[in-house]
Scaffold this active site. Structure first.
Site, PDB file in Angstrom:
ATOM      1  N   GLY A   1       0.952  -1.183  -0.073  1.00 38.08           N
ATOM      2  CA  GLY A   1      -0.081  -0.101   0.069  1.00 38.08           C
ATOM      3  C   GLY A   1       0.850   1.206  -0.009  1.00 38.08           C
ATOM      4  O   GLY A   1       1.974   1.445  -0.722  1.00 38.08           O
ATOM      5  N   SER A   2       0.452   2.346   0.852  1.00 34.29           N
ATOM      6  CA  SER A   2       0.936   3.654   0.672  1.00 34.29           C
ATOM      7  C   SER A   2       2.398   3.443   1.178  1.00 34.29           C
ATOM      8  O   SER A   2       3.308   4.578   0.914  1.00 34.29           O
ATOM      9  CB  SER A   2       0.041   4.570   1.415  1.00 34.29           C
ATOM     10  N   THR A   3       2.791   2.527   1.853  1.00 33.57           N
ATOM     11  CA  THR A   3       4.398   2.614   2.406  1.00 33.57           C
ATOM     12  C   THR A   3       5.272   2.624   1.230  1.00 33.57           C
ATOM     13  O   THR A   3       6.603   2.878   1.482  1.00 33.57           O
ATOM     14  CB  THR A   3       4.527   1.492   3.402  1.00 33.57           C
ATOM     15  N   LEU A   4       4.792   2.275   0.078  1.00 33.20           N
ATOM     16  CA  LEU A   4       5.809   2.088  -1.141  1.00 33.20           C
ATOM     17  C   LEU A   4       5.603   3.441  -1.982  1.00 33.20           C
ATOM     18  O   LEU A   4       6.578   3.816  -2.795  1.00 33.20           O
ATOM     19  CB  LEU A   4       5.093   1.152  -2.089  1.00 33.20           C
TER      20      LEU A   4
ATOM     21  N   SER B   1      -1.078  11.200   1.654  1.00 31.32           N
ATOM     22  CA  SER B   1      -1.216   9.977   1.051  1.00 31.32           C
ATOM     23  C   SER B   1      -2.034   9.714   0.080  1.00 31.32           C
ATOM     24  O   SER B   1      -2.978   9.073   0.172  1.00 31.32           O
ATOM     25  CB  SER B   1      -1.536   8.932   2.238  1.00 31.32           C
TER      26      SER B   1
END
Length: 587
Positions: A308-311, A364
């Protein structure tokens, strides 16, 4: 002189010598035959004697020795496993294996056999079944504690013997189970570092030749064939205090959010040493009587998920590093965006707004990240992902670590490039994400991770420029500030940075309404010492966002771990400001 007439039968008058039965003379061929047979038999005995005493000497000696000579194994003591400060995480304690010669036990008194069964923690029927064997040797029970084995010897039952062996003991129990691993009944590593470093830890067993009587008692030593060499001790990179902090904080959140599972890994940003690794569910390696696959799974290493958004920071870092954007560069962000035949959007409608790159990271935004990604060739994004280790087989020296999946860039369609930019359509493990974030914590270079204590500074690989890394660090710090998606990651007295992630799970090739919530961050932001990655698997709806479940675990672990490491505060802020309803990451 008169001759006596020949005797005749009184009744018939027939001479005895006239009967053919009473003839003394034998045919010559019969005597020769008997003589030949005797000679042949004697010759056969001579040949057999020569064969046995000459040609078959070695074979016969081996057969004889097999009946009275034995080679006893001299066990080597398995090396200890300690944490980085010398605290024991695994050690071997002496125990006994109880074995029997069934034939010799048959006449033992019933009351002694009942006492033996009780000491072995068996029923009488179970013991009888083991002894009802035509084998000359059977194990009754392995790894019997010293007190019990001493009492068994005192029973004095003929045919019951013991032999020394070792049992592994794990002082930290379930807290460090997935790091240390465990051994089987033969003292061979089965998981974790026990398996990874099996050859070094096990050492080399020795042996000696002895003569035993029929009761199995040693009556004479023949020779010492080989001396045992104990295994080498292993110092891990793990810090037991930080390991305990990580485990307890993760457990608290998994229970609080009613999650299926959880995982956490803590990395020293300076050395690449793994200071803590924990998973839930866990297990007690000292008692493995009831285990399931879920307990044994080292989720940090073996479970892959869409990050998810951690990338998103990697997509943005690539665009910054290639001078395609600046933190202040703005984009028009609509509610929805159609690429080809697919439509993507952010989690919460916001109308047409203008966002800077810094705001795209802070809020995000999926659409903002996708717009940045579509400015770049797919090959460059693929190179960035694979360079930081995504989709590559990890080389952490740890069993079971998976590669994840990053599809070849040549097959990417525009919609796939867009979704991969914000962490969908790609699979990673938690430790891969922690490793990848070292480029932000270390001013742009990537260093190898280690589960063993490091004595020399690691050599890094440059991935992005120092300027880009510092810029990304500043933007990721805004994520944990008021207005970001992870204000619950704030730590009193320390500046922190990181990124939240939330993604649907995939089951049978389809997205289902179950969530993976994660957070990857670093602290202190001014000069990062720790990188912490947290994953919560299937939290309840109230905790489905990474900012609500994974971020608080990060904050609690970092706060305690930095104080444990005596890292000085880099902020004067002591009050945590958390908005009642801050923004959530898109997924």
């Amino acid at each position: 002189m008169t001759r006596n007439p020949p005797r005749t039968a009184a009744s018939k008058g027939v001479p005895f010598s006239a009967s053919p039965v009473l003839k003394v003379k034998l045919p010559a061929w019969r005597s020769r035959t008997v003589l030949f047979l005797l000679f042949a038999a004697f010759l056969a005995l001579v040949v057999r004697a020569l064969w046995l005493q000459g040609v078959s000497t070695d074979f016969l000696q081996k057969q004889g020795a097999s009946r009275y000579a034995r080679t006893l194994e001299l066990p080597a003591t398995r090396g200890k496993i300690t944490d980085r400060n010398g605290q024991v995480l695994a050690s071997s304690v002496p125990v006994k294996a109880v074995w029997a010669i069934p034939e010799d036990v048959q006449d033992a008194p019933k009351e002694k056999l009942q006492a033996l069964a009780k000491l072995l923690d068996m029923t009488d029927a179970e013991l009888t079944k083991k002894l009802d064997s035509d084998r000359s040797f059977v194990y009754l029970k392995r790894q019997v504690e010293k007190d019990a084995s001493d009492q068994i010897i005192k029973l004095g039952i003929a045919g019951i013997e013991t032999r020394p062996e070792y049992k592994r003991f794990y002082p930290e129990g379930e807290v460090a189970a997935h790091v240390v691993g465990f051994t089987n009944i033969e003292d061979a590593g089965q998981d974790g570092m026990e398996l990874s470093q099996q050859k070094s830890l096990a050492g080399t067993t020795g042996s000696r030749r002895v003569i035993k009587d029929r009761l199995g008692r040693i009556v004479e030593d023949i020779e010492a064939v080989k001396e045992p060499h104990d295994g080498r001790d292993l110092a891990l990179s793990i810090d037991s205090k930080i390991q305990y902090i990580a485990f307890t904080q993760l457990k608290e959140m998994v229970e609080k959010s009613n999650a299926k599972a959880g995982a956490i890994v803590v990395v020293d940003a300076k050395s690449g040493e793994v200071l803590a690794l924990a998973n839930l569910p866990s297990y007690n390696p000292n008692d493995r009587s009831i285990l399931t696959g879920a307990q044994l799974r080292n989720r940090v290493m073996t479970d892959t998920f869409e990050p998810g958004s951690t990338l998103k920071p990697f997509t943005v870092a690539l665009a910054l590093d290639t001078n395609r954007i600046q933190p202040s560069t703005t984009f028009q962000i609509p509610d929805k965006m159609t690429i080809g035949t697919a439509t993507i959007g952010d989690s919460h409608p916001h109308g047409l707004i203008t966002m800077s790159v810094a705001q795209i990271i802070q809020k995000s935004s999926n659409l903002g990240t996708a717009k940045i990604a579509l400015q770049m060739p797919a090959e460059e994004m693929w190179e960035m992902f694979t360079t930081v280790g995504l989709g590559q087989q990890p080389k952490f020296g740890f069993p079971g670590a998976v590669a994840g999946r990053v599809r070849p860039f040549k097959s990417w369609r525009p919609i796939e490039q867009a979704t991969m930019s914000y962490g969908h359509g790609i699979s990673v493990s938690l430790i891969q994400m922690a490793h990848a974030y070292t480029i932000f914590a270390r001013n742009g270079d990537l260093i190898p991770l280690s589960f063993q204590k490091v004595t020399e500074p690691p050599v890094g690989q440059r991935v992005v420029s120092e300027k880009t890394a510092l810029t990304m660090r500043a933007m990721l710090e805004r994520v944990t500030a008021p207005g970001g998606t992870a204000p619950k990651a704030q730590v009193p007295g320390y500046r922190v940075g990181g990124k939240t992630g939330t993604a649907y799970k995939i089951e049978n090739g389809k997205y289902v309404r179950k969530y993976i919530a994660d957070f990857v961050g670093f602290a202190p932001a001014s000069d990062p010492r720790l990188i912490v990655a947290v994953m919560i698997d299937e939290p309840s709806m109230a905790y489905r966002y990474g900012g609500d479940s994974a971020a608080p675990v990060f904050a609690n672990v970092v706060a305690n771990a930095l104080r444990t490491l005596n890292v000085p505060p880099d902020s004067n802020i002591t009050d945590i400001i958390i908005p009642a309803d801050g923004p959530k990451e898109s997924f």
